[in-house]
Design an enzyme around this catalytic site. Structure first.
Site, PDB file in Angstrom:
ATOM      1  N   LYS A 175       0.942  -1.264   0.033  1.00 45.68           N
ATOM      2  CA  LYS A 175       0.024  -0.088  -0.137  1.00 45.68           C
ATOM      3  C   LYS A 175       0.888   1.208  -0.105  1.00 45.68           C
ATOM      4  O   LYS A 175       1.420   1.663   1.177  1.00 45.68           O
ATOM      5  CB  LYS A 175      -0.927  -0.080   1.366  1.00 45.68           C
ATOM      6  CG  LYS A 175      -1.740   1.266   1.249  1.00 45.68           C
ATOM      7  CD  LYS A 175      -2.381   1.746   2.839  1.00 45.68           C
ATOM      8  CE  LYS A 175      -2.525   3.113   2.945  1.00 45.68           C
ATOM      9  NZ  LYS A 175      -1.943   4.201   1.974  1.00 45.68           N
ATOM     10  N   GLU A 250       9.885   1.683  10.891  1.00 47.80           N
ATOM     11  CA  GLU A 250      10.769   2.697  10.857  1.00 47.80           C
ATOM     12  C   GLU A 250       9.894   4.097  10.937  1.00 47.80           C
ATOM     13  O   GLU A 250       9.144   4.316   9.926  1.00 47.80           O
ATOM     14  CB  GLU A 250      11.719   2.558   9.894  1.00 47.80           C
ATOM     15  CG  GLU A 250      12.637   1.518  10.010  1.00 47.80           C
ATOM     16  CD  GLU A 250      13.417   1.468  11.019  1.00 47.80           C
ATOM     17  OE1 GLU A 250      13.795   2.343  11.840  1.00 47.80           O
ATOM     18  OE2 GLU A 250      13.687   0.186  11.642  1.00 47.80           O
ATOM     19  N   CYS A 284      13.119  11.510   7.209  1.00 50.39           N
ATOM     20  CA  CYS A 284      13.281  11.151   8.405  1.00 50.39           C
ATOM     21  C   CYS A 284      14.798  11.144   9.017  1.00 50.39           C
ATOM     22  O   CYS A 284      14.646  11.550  10.221  1.00 50.39           O
ATOM     23  CB  CYS A 284      12.844   9.629   8.562  1.00 50.39           C
ATOM     24  SG  CYS A 284      13.380   8.389   7.539  1.00 50.39           S
ATOM     25  N   GLU A 384       9.527  16.576  15.600  1.00 52.78           N
ATOM     26  CA  GLU A 384       9.617  16.523  14.190  1.00 52.78           C
ATOM     27  C   GLU A 384       8.954  17.492  13.318  1.00 52.78           C
ATOM     28  O   GLU A 384       7.758  17.276  13.406  1.00 52.78           O
ATOM     29  CB  GLU A 384       9.478  14.934  13.682  1.00 52.78           C
ATOM     30  CG  GLU A 384       9.912  14.932  12.314  1.00 52.78           C
ATOM     31  CD  GLU A 384       9.717  13.404  11.733  1.00 52.78           C
ATOM     32  OE1 GLU A 384      10.627  12.823  11.084  1.00 52.78           O
ATOM     33  OE2 GLU A 384       8.625  12.781  12.268  1.00 52.78           O
TER      34      GLU A 384
END
Length: 483
Positions: A175, A250, A284, A384
């Site tokens: 997906k 992750e 990331c 973040e």
């Protein structure tokens, strides 16, 4: 011109069973529809699972060299379509042409790498404790795996999950993220043209709630590999754990680069700047914090601000230094964090605004942004942002810099710029990050070594890429033979 395509299920391109679709638009020109993929539902998930489970035994029994040959040929097919895939990636995700081309090349290289690894993916022979016996191990595929991938690396991450899964003998349902799913359709076409049997790899597009949830929850899924936010990854891991699926997540990062007095400051500013503003900060592993020794702090702030202001921002197809955000939501989030940084008392040294006028009005463009005077407990130093925003934190010693680097919930990537080898060695040994670098940017990964994080950056179960990628997608059976 927009591209319409279907789900790839059991070797065929099909519409969603509801017939519904959604539009993917160009982040540099929001009115331009780039592609129209299916808006899938649980019924499509079940169809993909039917195909994948039915193809399991045959693909698992296919010799490793034969599986590898398919992957290698898929890489060749993708190489022949590199320019096409690059343009689709730019128009859907917004990366610059250079960044997108590099990402497509990485996907090609990953196919070739795991194509070769499949040839010698076996087990080990051990010495038995008595004569007349053999003792050895063999690797077996998990079965059918779910792969859920993000929009920020829309071809590299799907391929670095799919290639080892197939090399190890699994079937897969993938997906992709709804913001940039188009290049995944090209990947599946390349695999299909390479002779991959029907049902071995399937892809379905749609929302996380309509597709991702049912896929993870299905009892027919034997393993889940996810890349995305920490909040969503935590829910994925919890859901997969209910029936003991193997899971690998992750997730986010808040990555520091420490700059010490021995560093070449101009070079350090470029290292940090590339890590902070490359891919519009939508990585990331992006450099989100620069922790700089007070002896060179002012010089560094000036240099990295000059670097930020020198960057040309524009439509990725024109190959500027930095492209747009992928969506209006991502742009709004970054602008909100810029406001937060100012309200927390940090000094805005460069950037800080949405770009407007000329060709900017229809896209999601923001200036590369630098804040100085940031305290390490500030939100822009702890959370973040996923945008081109750099927080510069002052430190008075190596020990304090190391403490500041570790004083965050994440632990994905970290680097230090120094000419003192003892500082560099101590940093990589003591920093709490899954990737540690000396005199390099926090971004950029080799494909043949493990990748993953510590703390809230990862489930800390299995790593990705290299041999570790094969480890996740296989189980080890130990065999005792008494002859």
């Amino acid at each position: 011109m927009s591209r319409t395509y279907g789900n790839f299920i059991d070797g065929e391109w099909t519409d969603s069973q509801s017939g519904e679709t959604f539009e993917v638009t160009n982040p540099a020109a929001a009115g331009e529809v780039v592609s129209v993929p299916p808006a899938s539902s649980e019924a499509d998930v079940e169809a993909a699972l039917d195909a994948a489970v039915a193809a399991q035994d045959e693909w698992a029994s296919t010799p490793g060299p034969s599986r590898g040959a398919v992957l290698r040929e898929a890489g060749n097919n993708l190489e022949a379509r590199k320019e096409e895939a690059t343009e689709v990636l730019v128009r859907e995700e917004g990366k610059t042409r250079s960044e997108a081309g590099g990402e497509v090349q990485r996907a090609i290289d990953i196919f070739h790498y795991y194509g070769a690894k499949a040839r010698d993916f076996g087990g080990t022979v051990k010495s038995a404790s008595a004569p007349g016996k053999d003792l050895y191990t063999k690797h077996e595929p998990l079965g059918t795996v779910a792969l859920i991938t993000p929009w920020n690396y829309p071809i590299a991450i799907p391929v670095w999950k799919l290639a080892p899964a197939l090399a190890a003998g699994n079937t897969a349902v993938l997906k992709p993220a709804s913001e940039a799913p188009g290049v995944v359709s090209i990947v599946l076409e390349c695999l299909d043209d390479a002779g991959l049997p029907a049902g071995v790899a399937n892809t379905i597009t749609g929302s996380g709630s309509e597709v991702g949830g049912p896929l993870i929850e299905s009892e027919r899924i034997d393993g889940v590999s996810f890349t995305g936010s920490t909040a969503v990854g935590t829910m994925v891991a919890e859901t997969a754990a209910v029936d003991l699926k193997r899971v690998q997540c992750e997730m986010g990062g808040k990555n520091p680069t420490v700059v010490m007095p021995s560093a070449d400051i101009e070079a350090a500013a470029e290292t940090v700047g590339v890590g902070a503003f490359g891919t519009t900060g939508q990585s990331c592993t992006a450099t989100s914090r620069a922790i700089v020794h007070e002896d060179v702090y002012d010089e560094f702030v000036a240099a990295v601000s000059d670097y930020a202001e020198s960057l040309v921002v524009g439509d990725g197809l024109d190959d500027p230094d930095m492209g747009p955000h992928v969506s209006e939501n991502e742009l709004s989030s970054t602008l909100e964090y810029i406001d937060i940084g100012s309200s927390e008392g940090a000094t805005l040294e460069a950037g800080g605004s949405r770009l407007s006028g000329d060709d900017y009005d229809d896209g999601y463009f923001v200036e590369p942004t630098v804040f100085s005077g940031v305290e390490n407990d500030a939100r822009i130093a702890q959370e973040e942002i996923f945008g081109p925003v750099l927080a510069v934190v002052k430190t008075d010693s190596f020990e304090d810099a190391l403490d500041l680097a570790n004083d965050v919930d994440y632990g994905l990537s970290a680097s230090i710029v120094t000419q003192d080898l003892s500082e560099g060695k101590r940093f990589v040994n003591e920093v709490e990050a899954g990737v540690a670098k000396i005199n390099e940017k926090t971004t950029g990964l080799e494909l043949h070594v493990p990748f993953g994080g510590y703390k809230d950056s990862s489930t800390n179960t299995y790593r990705e890429q290299g041999d570790a990628g094969l480890d996740f997608f296989s189980s080890v059976k130990t065999i005792y033979e008494n002859y």
